[in-house]
Design an enzyme around this catalytic site. Structure first.
Site, PDB file in Angstrom:
ATOM      1  N   GLY A 154     -19.429  16.163 -95.190  1.00  0.00           N
ATOM      2  CA  GLY A 154     -20.743  15.914 -95.758  1.00  0.00           C
ATOM      3  C   GLY A 154     -20.604  15.460 -97.190  1.00  0.00           C
ATOM      4  N   GLY A 155     -21.732  15.408 -97.888  1.00  0.00           N
ATOM      5  CA  GLY A 155     -21.729  14.931 -99.262  1.00  0.00           C
ATOM      6  C   GLY A 155     -21.026  15.869-100.224  1.00  0.00           C
ATOM      7  CG  MET A 156     -22.376  19.495-100.914  1.00  0.00           C
ATOM      8  SD  MET A 156     -23.213  21.017-100.418  1.00  0.00           S
ATOM      9  CE  MET A 156     -22.231  22.234-101.295  1.00  0.00           C
ATOM     10  CB  VAL A 173     -15.711  22.010 -92.431  1.00  0.00           C
ATOM     11  CG1 VAL A 173     -15.243  23.289 -91.744  1.00  0.00           C
ATOM     12  CG2 VAL A 173     -16.867  22.334 -93.366  1.00  0.00           C
ATOM     13  CE  LYS A 193     -18.771  25.197 -96.766  1.00  0.00           C
ATOM     14  NZ  LYS A 193     -20.039  25.792 -97.256  1.00  0.00           N
ATOM     15  CG  ASP A 219     -30.455  27.030 -94.241  1.00  0.00           C
ATOM     16  OD1 ASP A 219     -31.550  26.727 -93.725  1.00  0.00           O
ATOM     17  OD2 ASP A 219     -29.505  26.240 -94.340  1.00  0.00           O
TER      18      ASP A 219
END
Length: 733
Positions: A35-37, A40, A54, A148
C-alpha cells in the site's frame, strides 16, 4: 495496512528485486500485499514459524508524525493479550525502515469469506461474535480503542477468528495525532460519534457499535446502513435506523443494542460475549465446509512456496529445505487439511503429474470479463458476457486469424469486496490481455485502482460514475457517457420541449432524488437541477427521498401542489414505477423523465399502464433499432435465440476493440506488454456497431456526449434516438 493472510486468490506474490531478503530474524518468502505506507511480507523464522511482516517505506519513516503513529501501533498491539487477537512476534519502530511482525493466519477475512460464499450461518456468527467481543474486551482492558473493527480486519481460522490491525488504535481519552475534525475509520463500520468526528466521545462503545455492524454484515451480507457516497453513508449512520431484516430473536435484540445511537445505551464487549453465550470454537466445525476448504487450500499453497529469491539483501543464507518447510506448516495446517476432507487430494495436487516442472506452458490469448452474473444487475451482466462471447467467437471463426482468443468470465455478484478479489485474480493471470467490466458503478469504482496498478487494460460499458474518469487513468477506458453528462442532455431535451413546444421561458420541473441508489441519483439530480436553475432560469422543485421511505405519495403530492409541469425521477426501476403509478393516479400529463437505471423490464412490469409516456435517458441504444447493428443483432439471435439486450452491443464493440489492438500490437506473434496495449487502446478511434468511440487522452472517458432516449409505448420500450446536444461549454466545469 493490516497483517493479512494471502490475497483472495490464496497466493503469495514473488519478491521484487528491490525487496530485502531478510528483516531482522525473518527470511522473506514473498509479498502478501502493498500500500501507500509500505509492504507486508510473508516471513519465516529460523525455527520455521511463519509471520506477516509489515515494513514501512523509507520515505514514510523520515516523517516524525508517521514514525510516532507506527510506534503507537506497535505499542497498542503489544498491550493486547487475547487468544482472539493476532499477537506481535517482533518489531523495531526505531529502525531506518520501521517494521512489525505478527503471527501469520492463512485463513480468509470475513470480507473475503462473505464475498466468496455468502453470509455465514447464525451459529458461526454467534461463535465469531463471542471471540471478537472477547478480543475487544482485552483491547479495552488495556486502555485502548481499536477504532477500525470491520470485515477486512477479522481473519478466519479453524480454531476461531482473529482480530488484526491496530494501526489507528489509541488510548482511551488520548488526543489523536490526527486532526480533531477528521473522520478516522471505515465508513459503514463507524459509530455516530466517529462519523461526526466527536473525538472526545470516541471510546470502547464505538468499537461495540462497529462490532454490531460487523455481525449484521456477516449474518446477512448487507451493510446495516447501506452503501453509496461516503457523506450519505455517514449521514445514515447518524440519523437512520439500521437494516436488520432477516435477523431474529435475541440476536436481533443484541445487535439493535450494539447499534444504539447513544454510546451509553450500548452493551460492553464483555456483555456482548455473555449474551451470545456460545461455546468457544474447538474445531473446524464452527465454520461452514466451504470456508474450511478455502482455509485448507490456502494452507496447502503455503506448502508449495518457492525457495527464497535473491533480492536487495544479497545472497541469503541457507533456506529451510522443502521438507522442513512442510514439517513446520503441518504443525499449524494438518488439522485444517483433515477437516476439509481433502488432504490427500491436496497433497496429490501439490506433487503434480505429467510433464517436467521446468518446461514452460504455452500461454493463451485471453480476454477477461468481470461481470455481475448473479447479483442485482445480473441481467446487464449477462448481456455483456454474451456480447463479449459473440465478439470472440466471430474472431475465432476467421480463416486469417493469427491465433485464437479464449474468454475468461468471473462473476463478482455486484459486491465490491468480491469484485476486488476477482480483479486481483485477473491482474495476476498473465494470459489475460484486457478485461471488460465491471457491470456496476461501485464494483467498477472498487476495482479500477487494481487494474490501474497492474496496467491491465479495463473497458467499462455500463459504469457511469463521473469519478471513474475524473482523474488520470492509464489503463481504464469507458465507452459510455457519465451520469452527469446524461442528466445534462436530459435537461437540454426538456428545455427544448419547454421553448419549442410550450413556448415557456419559466417552468417548474420537479426532481426526486431517490436515495435507494444514492450516488447515482445524486449525480443525476444535482446536474439536472444546476442546469435548470442557473443556465435555463427555471424554478425547480427538488425533493430527496430517504432509502427507508416506502410511501412516495406525500413527496409526489408536495411537488404537484407546487404546480410542477414536468418530473425527473432518478432511481431504480422499482421506485420509478412507484412514482409512475402515483402520477397516473393524479392524472399528471406533463413530461416524465428517468435515468438509465429505469431502462429495465422490471419498470415495465411494476408500473404497468403507468409506464406509458415516460422517456428514459440511457447511456446505450437499442441494437435491434440501429441499422449499423443489424448484422450483430442477427448473429446474436442465431446464437442465443433472443434479441440482444441493450448492453450486449456495447460489450461486442469493446471486446472487438481489444482484439483488434492485441492483434495489431502482436507483431510476429509476440505478446504486447500491458502498458503498450493500454496506450494503444487509449489512442484508438473505433467505428463499432453501436457508434463511434474515441477516448479522452488523459482520463479515458468517452469524448463528446452520447445519450440515447427510449420511450414507453404499449408496454414496451421504444428507441427514440440520440438526445439533442447543446454546446457543452455552457454547462461543463
Amino acid at each position: 495496512m493490516p497483517e493479512r493472510g494471502p490475497d483472495p486468490a490464496g497466493s503469495v506474490q514473488r519478491l521484487l528485486p528491490s525487496d530485502p531478503s531478510a528483516i531482522a530474524g525473518y527470511r522473506l518468502l514473498g509479498r502478501l500485499g502493498a500500500g501507500g505506507m509500505g509492504v507486508v511480507y510473508l516471513g519465516r523464522t529460523e525455527a520455521g514459524e511463519l509471520a506477516a511482516v509489515k515494513v514501512t517505506l523509507s520515505g514514510q519513516a523520515d516523517d516524525p508524525d508517521f514514525r510516532a503513529r507506527f510506534r503507537r501501533e506497535v505499542e497498542a498491539a503489544r498491550r493486547v493479550s487475547s487468544p482472539w487477537a493476532v499477537p506481535v512476534t517482533g518489531a523495531d519502530p526505531e529502525a531506518p525502515e520501521p517494521w512489525m511482525a505478527t503471527a501469520f493466519v492463512p485463513g480468509p477475512s470475513i470480507a473475503e469469506a462473505v464475498a466468496a460464499h455468502g453470509p455465514l450461518p447464525v451459529r458461526s456468527v454467534r461463535i465469531l461474535g463471542v471471540a471478537i467481543a472477547r478480543a475487544l474486551a482485552a483491547v479495552h482492558a488495556a486502555g485502548l480503542v481499536h477504532r477500525d473493527v470491520k470485515p477486512g480486519n477479522v481473519l478466519l481460522a479453524v480454531d476461531g477468528p482473529r482480530l488484526i490491525d491496530f494501526g489507528i488504535a489509541r488510548t482511551t481519552g488520548e488526543s489523536a495525532l490526527t486532526s480533531t475534525d477528521m473522520v478516522v475509520g471505515t465508513p459503514g463500520f463507524l459509530a455516530p460519534e466517529q462519523a461526526e468526528a466527536r473525538g472526545a466521545e470516541i471510546g470502547p462503545p464505538s468499537d461495540v457499535f462497529a462490532l454490531g455492524c460487523l455481525l449484521a454484515y456477516t449474518v446477512t451480507g448487507r451493510l446495516p446502513f447501506g452503501r453509496g457516497a461516503v457523506d450519505a453513508l455517514l449521514y445514515r449512520t447518524v440519523h437512520d435506523a439500521p437494516d436488520l431484516r432477516g435477523i431474529e430473536g435475541d440476536m436481533a435484540a443484541l445487535l439493535a443494542g450494539c447499534l444504539a445511537k447513544d454510546p451509553a445505551a450500548r452493551p460492553t464487549a464483555d456483555q456482548v460475549a455473555e449474551r451470545l453465550a456460545e461455546d468457544e470454537p474447538r474445531g473446524a466445525d464452527w465454520l461452514p465446509p466451504e470456508v474450511v476448504r478455502t482455509i485448507a487450500e490456502r494452507s496447502a499453497r503455503m506448502l508449495a512456496l518457492p525457495d527464497i529469491d535473491l533480492t536487495r539483501g544479497g545472497k541469503p543464507g541457507p533456506a529451510a529445505t522443502g521438507a522442513g518447510r512442510r514439517r513446520v506448516l503441518l504443525l499449524s495446517g494438518a488439522a485444517v487439511l483433515a477437516a476439509a476432507g481433502g488432504g490427500a487430494a491436496l497433497w496429490a495436487g501439490l506433487s503434480g503429474s505429467g510433464g517436467s516442472a521446468g518446461s514452460p506452458r504455452k500461454r493463451d490469448w485471453v480476454i477477461g470479463v468481470q461481470a455481475d452474473l448473479t447479483g442485482p444487475q445480473k441481467r446487464v451482466g449477462a448481456e455483456q458476457e454474451r456480447g463479449a462471447r459473440l465478439a470472440v467467437d466471430a474472431f475465432n471463426a476467421r480463416a486469417d486469424r493469427p491465433f485464437s482468443f479464449a474468454l475468461r468470465t468471473a462473476d463478482d455478484r455486484g459486491d465490491t469486496i468480491r469484485a476486488t478479489a476477482v480483479a486481483r485474480e485477473m491482474a495476476e493471470d498473465r494470459d489475460i490481455t484486457a478485461v471488460l467490466g465491471s457491470t456496476g458503478d461501485y464494483t467498477t469504482q472498487a476495482v479500477r485502482p487494481l487494474y490501474e496498478e497492474a496496467l491491465l487494460p479495463l473497458i467499462s460499458v455500463s459504469a457511469g460514475l463521473n469519478l471513474l474518469t475524473a482523474a488520470d487513468n492509464r489503463a481504464f477506458n469507458r465507452t459510455i457517457s457519465s451520469h452527469p453528462e446524461i442528466a445534462s442532455q436530459l435537461a437540454y431535451s426538456l428545455q427544448r420541449f419547454y421553448s419549442l413546444r410550450l413556448k415557456r421561458r419559466k417552468a417548474r420541473p420537479g426532481l426526486i432524488q431517490d436515495r435507494t441508489d444514492d450516488e447515482y441519483s445524486w449525480q443525476y439530480t444535482v446536474r439536472f437541477n444546476q442546469l435548470m436553475q442557473t443556465v435555463y432560469g427555471h424554478h425547480t422543485l427538488p425533493r430527496v427521498v430517504p432509502a427507508s421511505v416506502e410511501d412516495y405519495g406525500p413527496v409526489v403530492d408536495s411537488i404537484l401542489d407546487a404546480r410542477a409541469d414536468a418530473f425527473l425521477h432518478s432511481g431504480g426501476p422499482r421506485t420509478t414505477a412507484k412514482v409512475a403509478k402515483l402520477l397516473r393516479e393524479r392524472k399528471f400529463d406533463g413530461p416524465m423523465l428517468a435515468g438509465g437505471h429505469a431502462l429495465d423490464p422490471e419498470f415495465l412490469k411494476e408500473a404497468g399502464e403507468a409506464a406509458e409516456g415516460w422517456t428514459i435517458g440511457a447511456p446505450v441504444g437499442d441494437p435491434t433499432a440501429l441499422a449499423t447493428a443489424r448484422p450483430f443483432a442477427a448473429a446474436y439471435r442465431k446464437k442465443y435465440g433472443t434479441a440482444p439486450g441493450y448492453y450486449a452491443g456495447e460489450a461486442f464493440d469493446a471486446v472487438n476493440m481489444m482484439i483488434e489492438e492485441v492483434v495489431g500490437a502482436a507483431g510476429g506473434g509476440k505478446r504486447p506488454s500491458r502498458e503498450t496495449l493500454a496506450g494503444a487502446l487509449r489512442d484508438k478511434t473505433y467505428d463499432g456497431v453501436m457508434g463511434y468511440y474515441r477516448f479522452d487522452p488523459k482520463a479515458g472517458g468517452l469524448t463528446g456526449l452520447r445519450t440515447h432516449l427510449h420511450g414507453v409505448k404499449q408496454g414496451r420500450f421504444t428507441y427514440i434516438g440520440t438526445a439533442p446536444t447543446e454546446d457543452p461549454g455552457r454547462w461543463k466545469g
